[in-house]
Motif scaffolding. Structure first.
Motif, short mmCIF file in Angstrom:
data_model
loop_
_atom_site.label_atom_id
_atom_site.label_comp_id
_atom_site.label_asym_id
_atom_site.label_seq_id
_atom_site.Cartn_x
_atom_site.Cartn_y
_atom_site.Cartn_z
N LEU A 4 40.10 87.76 57.92
CA LEU A 4 39.83 87.54 56.51
C LEU A 4 39.00 86.27 56.29
CD1 LEU A 4 40.36 88.25 53.49
CD2 LEU A 4 42.44 86.86 53.66
N LEU A 5 39.35 85.20 57.02
CA LEU A 5 38.69 83.91 56.80
C LEU A 5 37.43 83.73 57.64
CD1 LEU A 5 41.75 81.46 56.70
CD2 LEU A 5 40.42 82.32 54.78
N MET A 6 37.28 84.52 58.70
CA MET A 6 36.17 84.31 59.62
C MET A 6 34.79 84.37 58.96
SD MET A 6 35.35 86.26 63.24
CE MET A 6 36.95 85.80 63.92
N PRO A 7 34.50 85.35 58.11
CA PRO A 7 33.16 85.37 57.48
C PRO A 7 32.90 84.15 56.61
CG PRO A 7 34.27 87.50 57.24
CD PRO A 7 35.30 86.53 57.73
N ARG A 53 27.53 77.37 59.04
CA ARG A 53 26.06 77.48 59.06
C ARG A 53 25.43 76.67 57.94
NH1 ARG A 53 25.32 84.01 60.13
NH2 ARG A 53 25.95 83.98 62.35
N ARG A 54 26.09 76.64 56.77
CA ARG A 54 25.54 75.92 55.62
C ARG A 54 25.99 74.45 55.60
NH1 ARG A 54 24.05 79.61 51.54
NH2 ARG A 54 23.14 81.42 52.60
N ASN A 55 26.83 74.10 56.57
CA ASN A 55 27.33 72.72 56.65
C ASN A 55 28.09 72.30 55.40
OD1 ASN A 55 27.68 70.36 58.15
ND2 ASN A 55 25.93 69.35 57.19
N ARG A 100 35.31 77.54 68.33
CA ARG A 100 34.00 77.47 67.67
C ARG A 100 34.16 77.41 66.15
NH1 ARG A 100 32.84 81.08 71.88
NH2 ARG A 100 33.18 82.89 70.55
N LEU A 101 35.09 78.19 65.62
CA LEU A 101 35.32 78.17 64.17
C LEU A 101 35.91 76.84 63.71
CD1 LEU A 101 36.72 81.78 63.66
CD2 LEU A 101 34.47 80.91 62.96
N GLN A 102 36.56 76.12 64.64
CA GLN A 102 37.11 74.79 64.34
C GLN A 102 36.02 73.73 64.43
OE1 GLN A 102 40.86 74.41 64.25
NE2 GLN A 102 40.61 72.35 63.44
#
Length: 298
Positions: free
Chosen positions: A19-22, A29-31, A105-107
């Motif tokens: 759910l949160l990944m996108p 990406r947008r910082n 990576r998501l962290q």
């Protein structure tokens, strides 16, 4: 019942991650600043599901901040990540690991190839940019995970990244100790701690399942005195100061947990006379590895 609990935890965590990944991917990406807060929220949910209970001693310093902490287990990521928004500094191979690599990576983890000395400078610059930009970064200066009973000397090379960042401003280096002090409300002793630690050739899935099935792990996060770091600071001296501070806080947390006495033993066998004393491994965990140290997610 324990199998059902593990399956429930995995299902909820997986669903929540998808759910949160996108949103997190776009934020990275947008910082966006949201990229720092989403992982903290995820780790707090994971903490509750796994059964972690975290006690905080001391106060985190304000950014720009580089945290130097001891490293015991993959649990450290959830324990520290649930306290405040932060990112980690990890060895490069972690990004190729199933599940853990994606979460790292998501962290917004900074990955470092420690087998190539030539990358130390570029890694230091990457860490400096993140710290200088206001991100709280966590470094595990031992360079490995341990069995929870001892802390290895801190390496100073990457602490020097603070010096790079201080080209723009003075930053703070803060020692932090992570100590696992109980399970199911029972204080753990020296024989028990390796059962919580993740080191050697322990399988992640088996370790995760055993901890979830036992549940209710008590951890103490101790924040030490902040150290001001600028271009004139001796990184080796700072590394030693952080090492001694973490050792001291770790021992204090262990003593504090055992003051009431171990009224029951979750894993440890009853004490035998000194000449007959033996070590019995915890149920479901590898034994005979109390002093083995091997590279993990550091």
């Amino acid at each position: 019942m324990s199998v059902l609990r593990t399956a429930s935890v995995v299902t909820i965590l997986l669903s929540y991650t998808l759910l949160l990944m996108p949103i997190q991917t776009l934020a990275v990406r947008r910082n966006w600043r949201l990229a720092a807060r989403i992982p903290c929220h995820w780790q707090r949910v994971a903490k509750r599901l796994i059964g972690l209970r975290v006690t905080i001693e001391g106060t985190p310093a304000k950014p720009p901040l580089l945290i130097t902490a001891n490293h015991i287990s993959w649990l450290d990521i959830t324990v520290l990540g649930s306290v405040l928004p932060l990112s980690f500094i990890s060895k490069a191979e972690v990004q190729t690991w199933p599940i853990l690599g994606t979460l790292a990576r998501l962290q917004r983890t900074v990955f470092i190839d420690r087998t190539r000395r030539s990358q130390t400078a570029s890694a230091a610059s990457a860490i400096a940019r993140r710290v200088g930009g206001g991100d709280v970064m966590v470094l595990f200066p031992e360079g490995t995970t341990g069995d929870g009973n001892r802390i290895l000397p801190f390496r100073s090379a990457l602490i020097g990244a603070a010096g790079v960042a201080s080209g723009m401003e003075t930053i703070t280096v803060q020692p932090v100790a992570v100590t696992y002090v109980g399970m199911q409300g029972i204080p753990v002793g020296r024989a028990d701690r390796p059962s919580i630690a993740w080191y050697g050739d322990m399988d992640f899935i088996a370790h995760f399942r055993n901890l979830v099935e036992h549940g209710a792990v008590d951890a103490v996060v101790s924040f030490g005195e902040p150290i001001t770091f600028d271009q004139t600071t001796d990184r080796k001296k700072v590394a030693e100061e952080c090492y001694q501070a973490v050792r001291r806080m770790d021992e204090e947390a262990k003593r504090g947990a055992s003051r009431g006495g171990n009224r029951g033993r979750l894993f440890s066998p009853k004490q035998k006379p000194a000449k007959e004393a033996t070590h019995t491994p915890a149920p479901g965990y590898p034994g005979g590895r109390r002093e083995e140290i091997a590279n993990r997610a550091s």
